[in-house]
Write an enzyme that holds these catalytic residues in place. Structure first.
Site, PDB file in Angstrom:
ATOM      1  N   ASP A  41     -15.566 -37.298  15.361  1.00  0.00           N
ATOM      2  CA  ASP A  41     -16.078 -38.126  14.261  1.00  0.00           C
ATOM      3  C   ASP A  41     -14.950 -38.655  13.365  1.00  0.00           C
ATOM      4  OD1 ASP A  41     -18.067 -39.402  12.867  1.00  0.00           O
ATOM      5  OD2 ASP A  41     -18.473 -37.700  11.546  1.00  0.00           O
ATOM      6  N   ASN A  43     -13.825 -41.966  13.445  1.00  0.00           N
ATOM      7  CA  ASN A  43     -13.033 -43.077  14.019  1.00  0.00           C
ATOM      8  C   ASN A  43     -13.095 -44.329  13.159  1.00  0.00           C
ATOM      9  OD1 ASN A  43     -12.616 -41.370  16.150  1.00  0.00           O
ATOM     10  ND2 ASN A  43     -13.941 -42.447  17.584  1.00  0.00           N
ATOM     11  N   GLY A  44     -14.320 -44.662  12.723  1.00  0.00           N
ATOM     12  CA  GLY A  44     -14.513 -45.875  11.924  1.00  0.00           C
ATOM     13  C   GLY A  44     -13.801 -45.774  10.587  1.00  0.00           C
ATOM     14  N   TRP A  46     -11.316 -43.843   9.785  1.00  0.00           N
ATOM     15  CA  TRP A  46      -9.863 -43.829   9.999  1.00  0.00           C
ATOM     16  C   TRP A  46      -9.336 -45.254  10.150  1.00  0.00           C
ATOM     17  CZ3 TRP A  46      -6.719 -45.539  13.953  1.00  0.00           C
ATOM     18  CH2 TRP A  46      -5.371 -45.124  13.882  1.00  0.00           C
ATOM     19  N   GLU A  88     -28.352 -41.728  19.990  1.00  0.00           N
ATOM     20  CA  GLU A  88     -28.634 -42.463  18.748  1.00  0.00           C
ATOM     21  C   GLU A  88     -27.599 -43.586  18.511  1.00  0.00           C
ATOM     22  OE1 GLU A  88     -28.802 -38.969  18.890  1.00  0.00           O
ATOM     23  OE2 GLU A  88     -30.964 -39.262  19.103  1.00  0.00           O
ATOM     24  N   ASN A  89     -26.471 -43.524  19.214  1.00  0.00           N
ATOM     25  CA  ASN A  89     -25.423 -44.534  18.983  1.00  0.00           C
ATOM     26  C   ASN A  89     -25.822 -45.937  19.460  1.00  0.00           C
ATOM     27  OD1 ASN A  89     -22.588 -42.268  19.482  1.00  0.00           O
ATOM     28  ND2 ASN A  89     -23.585 -42.914  17.602  1.00  0.00           N
ATOM     29  N   ARG A 215     -22.350 -31.142   9.992  1.00  0.00           N
ATOM     30  CA  ARG A 215     -23.632 -31.117  10.704  1.00  0.00           C
ATOM     31  C   ARG A 215     -23.417 -31.137  12.216  1.00  0.00           C
ATOM     32  NH1 ARG A 215     -24.108 -35.958   7.448  1.00  0.00           N
ATOM     33  NH2 ARG A 215     -23.113 -37.651   8.569  1.00  0.00           N
ATOM     34  N   SER A 217     -25.456 -32.957  14.467  1.00  0.00           N
ATOM     35  CA  SER A 217     -25.713 -34.298  15.013  1.00  0.00           C
ATOM     36  C   SER A 217     -26.251 -34.291  16.442  1.00  0.00           C
ATOM     37  CB  SER A 217     -24.441 -35.157  14.923  1.00  0.00           C
ATOM     38  OG  SER A 217     -24.049 -35.307  13.592  1.00  0.00           O
ATOM     39  N   GLU A 228     -18.707 -20.630  17.473  1.00  0.00           N
ATOM     40  CA  GLU A 228     -18.074 -20.615  16.152  1.00  0.00           C
ATOM     41  C   GLU A 228     -17.804 -22.069  15.778  1.00  0.00           C
ATOM     42  OE1 GLU A 228     -17.579 -18.012  14.238  1.00  0.00           O
ATOM     43  OE2 GLU A 228     -18.439 -16.675  15.742  1.00  0.00           O
TER      44      GLU A 228
END
Ligand code: FPP
Length: 264
Positions: A41, A43-44, A46, A88-89, A215, A217, A228
């Site tokens: 998670d 990427n956008g 960044w 969901e993407n 979360r 997701s 863990e």
């Protein structure tokens, strides 16, 4: 000869990845997590922070995955499951969806030789429904070409959703019961796991989520029952082997009880 063809011609000379001395990294070699799951998670965000378009973040994120897989293999991790595209993407702008598919397609064409030469075994988890046939074909080829590789397993979650996976398994099991090939009383956890997209892989020991959110997701809902969890604010494209070491150190410092009591 293209290394990718070695399998068919039997001349394979795999680059055996040099194992790193994990104790020099401050890690306990006896407790390297066998399977690490990663939610790639940030990427956008960044990319935005670099003044670039979101898709650039995915492009750099794919490179980061390559670096991390290679390093993980060297320290004795057996499998990495990376969340590349969720069920969901599809809700994202069509240009972004197309970009991620093209990125995957690029890797499955241009980089598969290198992955194969590095003894990486490729797998995919997710629904095949809705994926472009050309991508499915490349995924199948990547799996077939690398299936006898003995290095780290790279399992890419594509068109993957944990709830979708559970429904898919339930339907498959119900069909077997309906066909009379499976008795209801024989439905065990092992039978259920055999019907998951991740069949054949052990449950992840460690789940890493960069990007600052806390979360799950819809990722590996069944499989992470006792994983863990380690999170960091660092965005995925900026994730490094050093951070992987940090995550594994945190993992090694924890006591896993699997619902039992502290061992004395
Ligand atoms: C989440 O970051 C990332 C994704 C939905 C896509 C991840 C895909 C890749 C890294 C490329 C996969 C390609 C290969 C070859 C495996 P985000 O876009 O939600 O980031 P944000 O939260 O900052 O918006």
């Amino acid at each position: 000869m293209y290394p990718v063809l070695n399998k068919f011609f039997g001349t394979s000379t795999k680059e055996v990845q040099k194992p790193l001395q994990v104790d020099t990294l401050g890690l306990n070699p006896e407790r390297i997590p066998a399977h690490i799951a990663i939610i790639m998670d940030g990427n956008g965000r960044w990319a935005k922070a670099q003044g670039k378009v979101r898709t650039y973040g995915h492009q750099v994120g794919a490179q980061t995955l390559k670096t991390i897989v290679r390093f993980a293999g060297q320290i004795g991790v057996k499998a990495i499951t990376a969340y590349a595209f969720s069920t969901e993407n599809w809700k994202r702008p069509v240009t972004e969806v197309k970009f991620i598919m093209e990125l995957l397609s690029y890797y499955l064409t241009a980089e598969i030789e290198e992955l194969n030469a590095n003894n990486v075994q490729m797998r995919f988890s997710g629904s095949r429904e809705g994926l472009p046939p050309a991508i499915l074909k490349k995924m199948d080829t990547a799996v077939a070409v690398t299936k006898n590789n003995t290095g780290v397993i790279l399992n890419i979650a594509v068109n993957y959703g944990g709830q979708d996976e559970i429904l898919h398994a339930v339907r498959a099991i119900a069909s077997q019961v309906q066909a009379g090939t499976l008795k209801v009383e024989d439905i065990t956890a092992a039978v259920f796991e055999d019907n998951l997209y991740t069949h054949g892989l052990p449950a992840p020991d460690l789940l890493i989520r960069p990007g600052g959110d806390q979360r799950i997701s819809n990722f590996l809902l069944w499989q992470i029952a006792y994983a863990e969890i380690w999170t960091t604010d660092v965005y995925w494209p900026a994730f490094t082997p050093d951070l992987l070491v940090e995550a594994i150190k945190a993992y090694q410092s924890r006591e896993r009880r699997f619902g039992g009591l502290v061992s004395k």
